[in-house]
Write a protein that holds these residues in place. Structure first.
Motif, PDB file in Angstrom:
ATOM      1  N   ALA A  46       0.817  -1.082   0.007  1.00  0.00           N
ATOM      2  CA  ALA A  46       0.007   0.096   0.035  1.00  0.00           C
ATOM      3  C   ALA A  46       0.877   1.370  -0.101  1.00  0.00           C
ATOM      4  CB  ALA A  46      -0.762   0.139   1.334  1.00  0.00           C
ATOM      5  N   THR A  47       0.344   2.117  -0.537  1.00  0.00           N
ATOM      6  CA  THR A  47       1.219   3.606  -0.636  1.00  0.00           C
ATOM      7  C   THR A  47       1.323   4.335   0.545  1.00  0.00           C
ATOM      8  OG1 THR A  47      -0.539   4.853  -1.931  1.00  0.00           O
ATOM      9  CG2 THR A  47       0.897   3.725  -3.437  1.00  0.00           C
ATOM     10  N   SER A  48       0.373   3.896   1.245  1.00  0.00           N
ATOM     11  CA  SER A  48       0.417   4.445   2.804  1.00  0.00           C
ATOM     12  C   SER A  48      -0.487   3.561   3.724  1.00  0.00           C
ATOM     13  CB  SER A  48      -0.070   6.057   2.788  1.00  0.00           C
ATOM     14  OG  SER A  48      -1.663   5.900   2.533  1.00  0.00           O
ATOM     15  N   ALA A  49      -0.521   4.051   5.115  1.00  0.00           N
ATOM     16  CA  ALA A  49      -1.072   3.278   6.131  1.00  0.00           C
ATOM     17  C   ALA A  49      -2.794   3.103   5.922  1.00  0.00           C
ATOM     18  CB  ALA A  49      -0.886   3.551   7.459  1.00  0.00           C
ATOM     19  N   THR A  50      -3.314   4.091   5.112  1.00  0.00           N
ATOM     20  CA  THR A  50      -4.674   4.301   5.232  1.00  0.00           C
ATOM     21  C   THR A  50      -5.165   3.702   3.822  1.00  0.00           C
ATOM     22  OG1 THR A  50      -4.595   6.680   4.283  1.00  0.00           O
ATOM     23  CG2 THR A  50      -4.670   6.066   6.729  1.00  0.00           C
ATOM     24  N   THR A  51      -4.284   3.271   3.000  1.00  0.00           N
ATOM     25  CA  THR A  51      -4.716   2.792   1.569  1.00  0.00           C
ATOM     26  C   THR A  51      -4.590   1.579   1.455  1.00  0.00           C
ATOM     27  OG1 THR A  51      -2.536   3.440   0.657  1.00  0.00           O
ATOM     28  CG2 THR A  51      -4.331   5.200   0.541  1.00  0.00           C
ATOM     29  N   SER A  58       2.886   4.116  -8.642  1.00  0.00           N
ATOM     30  CA  SER A  58       3.263   4.780  -7.190  1.00  0.00           C
ATOM     31  C   SER A  58       4.675   5.241  -7.088  1.00  0.00           C
ATOM     32  CB  SER A  58       2.388   4.123  -6.058  1.00  0.00           C
ATOM     33  OG  SER A  58       1.097   4.043  -6.457  1.00  0.00           O
ATOM     34  N   TYR A  60       7.462   4.738  -4.245  1.00  0.00           N
ATOM     35  CA  TYR A  60       7.880   4.259  -2.897  1.00  0.00           C
ATOM     36  C   TYR A  60       9.169   4.627  -2.425  1.00  0.00           C
ATOM     37  CZ  TYR A  60       3.956   1.210  -4.350  1.00  0.00           C
ATOM     38  OH  TYR A  60       2.781   0.633  -4.555  1.00  0.00           O
ATOM     39  N   THR A  61       9.279   4.846  -1.050  1.00  0.00           N
ATOM     40  CA  THR A  61      10.663   5.146  -0.329  1.00  0.00           C
ATOM     41  C   THR A  61      10.787   4.163   0.759  1.00  0.00           C
ATOM     42  OG1 THR A  61       9.916   7.322  -0.369  1.00  0.00           O
ATOM     43  CG2 THR A  61      11.831   6.669   1.070  1.00  0.00           C
TER      44      THR A  61
END
Length: 75
Positions: A46-51, A58, A60-61
């Motif tokens: 996921a690209t963030s914790a909420t997605t 996307s 990513y780091t």
């Protein structure tokens, strides 16, 4: 990679579908669900914790906390 829209799915995939907003809303939900399932199955994070995972492009780091155990330069 962009995901197909309801209009594209209706035109190329399932031309027998109606053209109402109800059908478009259902197609959009199905496209989003299929995207999340396929991305998860392929191992995309996921690209963030909420997605949820997505097949959309996307950035990513990755943060590394030190050398790996198999890194020869750390010996």
């Amino acid at each position: 990679m962009t995901l197909p829209t309801a209009a594209i799915v209706r035109t190329y995939g399932i031309p027998a579908l109606g053209t109402g907003t109800g059908e478009d809303a259902e197609l959009d939900v199905l496209i989003a669900r299929a995207d999340a399932v396929l991305a998860s199955w392929c191992g995309f994070p996921a690209t963030s914790a909420t997605t949820v995972p997505t097949l959309e492009a996307s950035t990513y780091t990755e943060y590394l906390d030190g050398p790996a155990e198999i890194d020869a330069s750390s010996l």
